[in-house]
Motif scaffolding. Sequence first.
Motif, PDB file in Angstrom:
ATOM      1  N   PRO A 148       0.812  -1.214   0.000  1.00 56.77           N
ATOM      2  CA  PRO A 148       0.000   0.000   0.000  1.00 56.77           C
ATOM      3  C   PRO A 148       0.853   1.275   0.000  1.00 56.77           C
ATOM      4  CG  PRO A 148      -0.963  -1.600   1.477  1.00 56.77           C
ATOM      5  CD  PRO A 148       0.349  -2.180   1.037  1.00 56.77           C
ATOM      6  N   LYS A 149       0.634   2.112  -1.009  1.00 52.98           N
ATOM      7  CA  LYS A 149       1.318   3.396  -1.179  1.00 52.98           C
ATOM      8  C   LYS A 149       2.784   3.265  -1.576  1.00 52.98           C
ATOM      9  CE  LYS A 149      -1.664   6.073   1.893  1.00 52.98           C
ATOM     10  NZ  LYS A 149      -1.686   7.069   2.974  1.00 52.98           N
ATOM     11  N   GLU A 150       3.221   2.081  -1.984  1.00 55.09           N
ATOM     12  CA  GLU A 150       4.586   1.913  -2.495  1.00 55.09           C
ATOM     13  C   GLU A 150       4.512   1.250  -3.869  1.00 55.09           C
ATOM     14  OE1 GLU A 150       8.457   0.964  -0.231  1.00 55.09           O
ATOM     15  OE2 GLU A 150       7.781  -0.987  -1.002  1.00 55.09           O
ATOM     16  N   TYR A 151       5.258   1.815  -4.845  1.00 55.37           N
ATOM     17  CA  TYR A 151       5.107   1.405  -6.235  1.00 55.37           C
ATOM     18  C   TYR A 151       6.470   1.248  -6.898  1.00 55.37           C
ATOM     19  CZ  TYR A 151       0.428   3.147  -5.290  1.00 55.37           C
ATOM     20  OH  TYR A 151      -0.794   3.366  -4.727  1.00 55.37           O
ATOM     21  N   LEU A 152       6.457   0.493  -8.007  1.00 49.99           N
ATOM     22  CA  LEU A 152       7.681   0.242  -8.769  1.00 49.99           C
ATOM     23  C   LEU A 152       7.457   0.591 -10.234  1.00 49.99           C
ATOM     24  CD1 LEU A 152      10.520  -1.012  -9.316  1.00 49.99           C
ATOM     25  CD2 LEU A 152       9.331  -3.226  -9.569  1.00 49.99           C
ATOM     26  N   ILE A 153       8.353   1.430 -10.776  1.00 55.54           N
ATOM     27  CA  ILE A 153       8.447   1.672 -12.221  1.00 55.54           C
ATOM     28  C   ILE A 153       9.681   0.929 -12.703  1.00 55.54           C
ATOM     29  CG2 ILE A 153       8.800   3.385 -14.030  1.00 55.54           C
ATOM     30  CD1 ILE A 153       7.471   5.434 -12.216  1.00 55.54           C
ATOM     31  N   SER A 154       9.523   0.036 -13.662  1.00 57.94           N
ATOM     32  CA  SER A 154      10.637  -0.742 -14.192  1.00 57.94           C
ATOM     33  C   SER A 154      10.640  -0.611 -15.712  1.00 57.94           C
ATOM     34  CB  SER A 154      10.508  -2.208 -13.779  1.00 57.94           C
ATOM     35  OG  SER A 154      11.628  -2.957 -14.191  1.00 57.94           O
ATOM     36  N   ILE A 155      11.698   0.029 -16.263  1.00 61.86           N
ATOM     37  CA  ILE A 155      11.724   0.311 -17.697  1.00 61.86           C
ATOM     38  C   ILE A 155      13.117   0.092 -18.273  1.00 61.86           C
ATOM     39  CG2 ILE A 155       9.870   2.021 -17.568  1.00 61.86           C
ATOM     40  CD1 ILE A 155      12.011   4.190 -17.750  1.00 61.86           C
ATOM     41  N   LYS A 156      13.179  -0.008 -19.590  1.00 63.17           N
ATOM     42  CA  LYS A 156      14.413   0.055 -20.349  1.00 63.17           C
ATOM     43  C   LYS A 156      14.617   1.506 -20.757  1.00 63.17           C
ATOM     44  CE  LYS A 156      15.660  -4.347 -20.726  1.00 63.17           C
ATOM     45  NZ  LYS A 156      16.980  -4.863 -20.291  1.00 63.17           N
ATOM     46  N   LEU A 157      15.659   2.141 -20.235  1.00 58.87           N
ATOM     47  CA  LEU A 157      15.883   3.557 -20.478  1.00 58.87           C
ATOM     48  C   LEU A 157      16.797   3.750 -21.686  1.00 58.87           C
ATOM     49  CD1 LEU A 157      15.403   6.441 -19.117  1.00 58.87           C
ATOM     50  CD2 LEU A 157      17.760   6.184 -18.317  1.00 58.87           C
ATOM     51  N   PRO A 158      16.361   4.504 -22.716  1.00 59.31           N
ATOM     52  CA  PRO A 158      17.238   4.798 -23.844  1.00 59.31           C
ATOM     53  C   PRO A 158      18.504   5.487 -23.370  1.00 59.31           C
ATOM     54  CG  PRO A 158      14.979   5.403 -24.349  1.00 59.31           C
ATOM     55  CD  PRO A 158      15.012   5.070 -22.884  1.00 59.31           C
ATOM     56  N   LYS A 159      19.641   5.123 -23.972  1.00 55.90           N
ATOM     57  CA  LYS A 159      20.933   5.615 -23.482  1.00 55.90           C
ATOM     58  C   LYS A 159      21.059   7.133 -23.584  1.00 55.90           C
ATOM     59  CE  LYS A 159      24.562   4.456 -25.806  1.00 55.90           C
ATOM     60  NZ  LYS A 159      25.564   3.638 -26.525  1.00 55.90           N
ATOM     61  N   PHE A 160      20.328   7.767 -24.530  1.00 61.80           N
ATOM     62  CA  PHE A 160      20.426   9.224 -24.632  1.00 61.80           C
ATOM     63  C   PHE A 160      19.695   9.930 -23.494  1.00 61.80           C
ATOM     64  CE2 PHE A 160      17.100   7.781 -27.613  1.00 61.80           C
ATOM     65  CZ  PHE A 160      15.981   8.372 -27.054  1.00 61.80           C
ATOM     66  N   ASN A 161      18.952   9.198 -22.667  1.00 60.11           N
ATOM     67  CA  ASN A 161      18.309   9.777 -21.485  1.00 60.11           C
ATOM     68  C   ASN A 161      19.130   9.591 -20.215  1.00 60.11           C
ATOM     69  OD1 ASN A 161      15.395   8.781 -23.040  1.00 60.11           O
ATOM     70  ND2 ASN A 161      15.550  10.851 -22.257  1.00 60.11           N
ATOM     71  N   ARG A 162      20.243   8.898 -20.297  1.00 67.51           N
ATOM     72  CA  ARG A 162      20.906   8.440 -19.070  1.00 67.51           C
ATOM     73  C   ARG A 162      21.541   9.568 -18.263  1.00 67.51           C
ATOM     74  NH1 ARG A 162      25.693   5.108 -22.020  1.00 67.51           N
ATOM     75  NH2 ARG A 162      24.224   3.421 -21.549  1.00 67.51           N
ATOM     76  N   TYR A 163      21.844  10.711 -18.872  1.00 67.00           N
ATOM     77  CA  TYR A 163      22.544  11.763 -18.129  1.00 67.00           C
ATOM     78  C   TYR A 163      21.610  12.844 -17.588  1.00 67.00           C
ATOM     79  CZ  TYR A 163      26.705   9.636 -20.026  1.00 67.00           C
ATOM     80  OH  TYR A 163      27.690   8.743 -20.343  1.00 67.00           O
ATOM     81  N   GLY A 164      20.318  12.636 -17.660  1.00 66.83           N
ATOM     82  CA  GLY A 164      19.385  13.689 -17.306  1.00 66.83           C
ATOM     83  C   GLY A 164      18.807  13.599 -15.915  1.00 66.83           C
ATOM     84  N   ASP A 165      18.201  14.696 -15.497  1.00 66.32           N
ATOM     85  CA  ASP A 165      17.349  14.756 -14.318  1.00 66.32           C
ATOM     86  C   ASP A 165      15.951  15.093 -14.821  1.00 66.32           C
ATOM     87  OD1 ASP A 165      19.548  14.296 -12.758  1.00 66.32           O
ATOM     88  OD2 ASP A 165      19.846  16.400 -12.243  1.00 66.32           O
ATOM     89  N   TYR A 166      14.940  14.391 -14.317  1.00 65.90           N
ATOM     90  CA  TYR A 166      13.608  14.479 -14.896  1.00 65.90           C
ATOM     91  C   TYR A 166      12.543  14.664 -13.823  1.00 65.90           C
ATOM     92  CZ  TYR A 166      16.176  12.374 -18.768  1.00 65.90           C
ATOM     93  OH  TYR A 166      17.117  12.120 -19.746  1.00 65.90           O
ATOM     94  N   ALA A 167      11.389  15.162 -14.279  1.00 73.06           N
ATOM     95  CA  ALA A 167      10.198  15.225 -13.443  1.00 73.06           C
ATOM     96  C   ALA A 167       9.096  14.473 -14.171  1.00 73.06           C
ATOM     97  CB  ALA A 167       9.788  16.680 -13.211  1.00 73.06           C
ATOM     98  N   LEU A 168       8.685  13.333 -13.626  1.00 74.71           N
ATOM     99  CA  LEU A 168       7.637  12.524 -14.241  1.00 74.71           C
ATOM    100  C   LEU A 168       6.285  12.899 -13.642  1.00 74.71           C
ATOM    101  CD1 LEU A 168       9.367   9.001 -14.185  1.00 74.71           C
ATOM    102  CD2 LEU A 168       9.460  10.758 -15.968  1.00 74.71           C
ATOM    103  N   ILE A 169       5.320  13.162 -14.508  1.00 70.51           N
ATOM    104  CA  ILE A 169       3.983  13.507 -14.054  1.00 70.51           C
ATOM    105  C   ILE A 169       3.247  12.229 -13.618  1.00 70.51           C
ATOM    106  CG2 ILE A 169       1.777  14.547 -14.659  1.00 70.51           C
ATOM    107  CD1 ILE A 169       3.942  16.569 -14.696  1.00 70.51           C
ATOM    108  N   ALA A 170       2.751  12.219 -12.379  1.00 69.25           N
ATOM    109  CA  ALA A 170       1.958  11.100 -11.864  1.00 69.25           C
ATOM    110  C   ALA A 170       0.553  11.603 -11.544  1.00 69.25           C
ATOM    111  CB  ALA A 170       2.607  10.510 -10.615  1.00 69.25           C
ATOM    112  N   GLU A 171      -0.425  10.746 -11.781  1.00 69.94           N
ATOM    113  CA  GLU A 171      -1.825  11.110 -11.547  1.00 69.94           C
ATOM    114  C   GLU A 171      -2.543   9.961 -10.857  1.00 69.94           C
ATOM    115  OE1 GLU A 171      -4.360  13.323 -14.582  1.00 69.94           O
ATOM    116  OE2 GLU A 171      -5.204  11.296 -14.718  1.00 69.94           O
ATOM    117  N   ALA A 172      -3.423  10.277  -9.921  1.00 73.93           N
ATOM    118  CA  ALA A 172      -4.174   9.228  -9.211  1.00 73.93           C
ATOM    119  C   ALA A 172      -5.487   9.784  -8.693  1.00 73.93           C
ATOM    120  CB  ALA A 172      -3.347   8.665  -8.060  1.00 73.93           C
ATOM    121  N   LYS A 173      -6.424   8.884  -8.494  1.00 68.52           N
ATOM    122  CA  LYS A 173      -7.705   9.228  -7.883  1.00 68.52           C
ATOM    123  C   LYS A 173      -7.561   9.103  -6.372  1.00 68.52           C
ATOM    124  CE  LYS A 173     -12.648   8.096  -8.173  1.00 68.52           C
ATOM    125  NZ  LYS A 173     -12.900   7.768  -6.754  1.00 68.52           N
TER     126      LYS A 173
END
Length: 547
Positions: free
Chosen positions: A412-437
Amino acid sequence: MDNRILFSPTIEWVSNPNGVARVPMSGAKGNIILHTYDRFTKEYVVFNYDANTGKQIWSTYLPAGGYASPTIGDGVIFLPCGYTQICGLDENTGERLWTKELNSRNRSTPTFYKSLAYLGVGNKILGISADGNIEKECSVVGVMFYGNPLIINNYLYILGDSNPTKNKSLLNIFAINLNSMELSWKIELGPAAMVSCDSSGLAYHESGLIFAGGFDGILRCIDIKEKTIKWEAKGQGILTRSKPIVKKQMVYVNSLEGYIMGVNINTGKVKFNQFLSPEGMWCPPVIYDNYLWVHSGVFLYILQTNNGEVVNKIAIGHSPYTDFEIASGKLYIAAGDPPDWFYLYCLRLSNNPRFTIKKTKIDYKYRDDENFDDLDIIFNVSTADGIIPENLKVDLRKFGGSDSYEPKVLRPKEYLISIKLPKFNRYGDYALIAEAKIGNGTYKTTIPVCLREYIPNDIPDSYQIENFLLQQQEKDYYSGSAVMKSVLNFYGKELNQQEINDMGEYLDDLGIHGHHKWRTGSVRILHASTNIRNNDDGEILEKISFK
């Protein structure tokens, strides 16, 4: 990372405009105007959004180019475009009403004052009416104006570089009398280099003081009654990119080196000089609800105004050209992941946000010989009243994924994102938009994903080309020619700036977009068997130029 601090900005809505987003601004009907550079169409796109919902009302395409954002007056949006132009759009419909050629590159966001939009273009100050006519004009020899004009009691104050094509360029403040359209006075502020953008400029205090950041890292206080520099405060790094902001007895300015400085306006004493991010600060600070809001790197920071202490931060993404807009108790800012993924955020200050990210944990597996790395992001959420989120989804389009990725529930309230990240994204800092009810409503927040600390240091901090000499531009519109001459000379092609400028104009006539003409020209000339040369009648020989 714990976002549950006293004050947290709540995301009311988010829109996703095309391209690199600039400075949002409020329209007369409470709507929000934003323009972007779309790198695929090579055009500006002007958007009009409903301020309450983020729904797009209209959009308009324009020729791209310039270092300025719009202003609005008398129902007309004044927007510099096409490098050397300014146009007027109907605020209600987005229809282009007129376009004016100004003959110099625009580096000045207009200021609307007494029915005219004032801006600095080249060595001229212009006042343009809602129907596109130049009603007022002032020229100053040997100057290149830039930044947002500041108008106080019929005087226009603006930054400008004197001797802009010489080795010893100097930064000045110019005071223009708007009744006579003549230069009243100027004050030299020290060395200059053109670091202009939509949000550079000056700040004003009602006691008659103007504040200007310097290329030399010095913040200066100018008494406009005495026409003298009252004090100087030493900061850290270049201070000319963003205009300062004044609140009560303090002035704040940020630097391209990532520092935000607070100075007492009466004494010039530095109260704090807070470092936030090595990526620097490209957006001016703003005071909102008695807190100092600063955008640096991927985060929006909230600081104490008296000592610079960080109270909270939220990941929103990067932006090289944005600024804050505050209207009707809401704060608007554009940020994302240049050059493609940008968002326009509408934020509301709240003591009790319904949905926040409590902490994140990143497991990164760097794959040196593959096109993708393995990225696992474990995050915990905090919700009002302890409600379990429903239908939680994350936007992963900037990583080549879905706009509605469903994380795996670990507990409950703990989640996992598991992806293959393209190598051209590896040096960045990002803000991912999350949405929930959450309960009866749907809410948004962001997940900070800061990857740089997990990547091997295989990109050098700096790389310097030996014996590479930068050429000073010989005319105020020869900036591209000067850079191109520097490159060509390094590779043994001896051309003068006028010849290179002629080639640029030739490429313009061919329809090569301005963002690409110098790259196109340098590639073709570097591959030519002979130098570019002119025919006897002064016309450029196409076949000889482009062998």
